[in-house]
Write an enzyme that holds these catalytic residues in place. Structure first.
Site: not given
Length: 138
Positions: A16-17
């Site tokens: 994810d980010q």
């Protein structure tokens, strides 16, 4: 020989980010582990399907302990837990490079006849391999 290990490096697209492996991306790691466990025991998943046998998952239990991150080298450990009637159960875990336990999972799969879609006993060659493992263990 009930256990098989392999290594996989976390790719950027699996995170994810924050650079943490997205929870759904652990399932492909575990799938690779199960397929390679079979291959390591002389069972080709492709050949099994070509002969009309599938092995779908009917139950998964996953516990996330610590996050895996981008570029980590993970060890996927797949262990045959038991085989009974039409079911086969695997106990799996993922460890970090320094052997920290990151994730555990239990899988129940069922042997299915691809033509009928119904559960079936495992093919004799697979049953023989599992039985020989149980003999070695005792």
């Amino acid at each position: 020989m009930k256990e098989h290990q392999l290594q996989v490096r976390v790719r950027y697209s699996e995170t994810d980010q924050m650079g943490v492996v997205y929870h759904g991306n652990y399932l492909p790691y575990f799938e690779i582990g199960r397929v390679e466990w079979l291959r390591n025991h002389g069972i080709s998943y492709k050949s099994m399907e070509e002969s009309g046998v599938a092995l779908p998952i009917v139950n998964i239990n996953i516990s996330y302990k610590k996050p895996a991150r981008y570029d980590d080298l993970l060890t996927v450990i797949t262990k045959l837990k038991k085989q009974s009637s039409v079911k086969i159960e695997f106990e799996c875990k993922i460890q970090s490079e320094n052997r920290e336990l990151l994730t555990t999972a239990d899988f129940i799969l069922v042997f299915v006849d691809l033509k009928t879609g119904k559960p079936m006993l495992p093919p004799s060659n697979i049953k023989a391999i599992i039985d020989s493992m149980e003999l070695l263990e005792n």
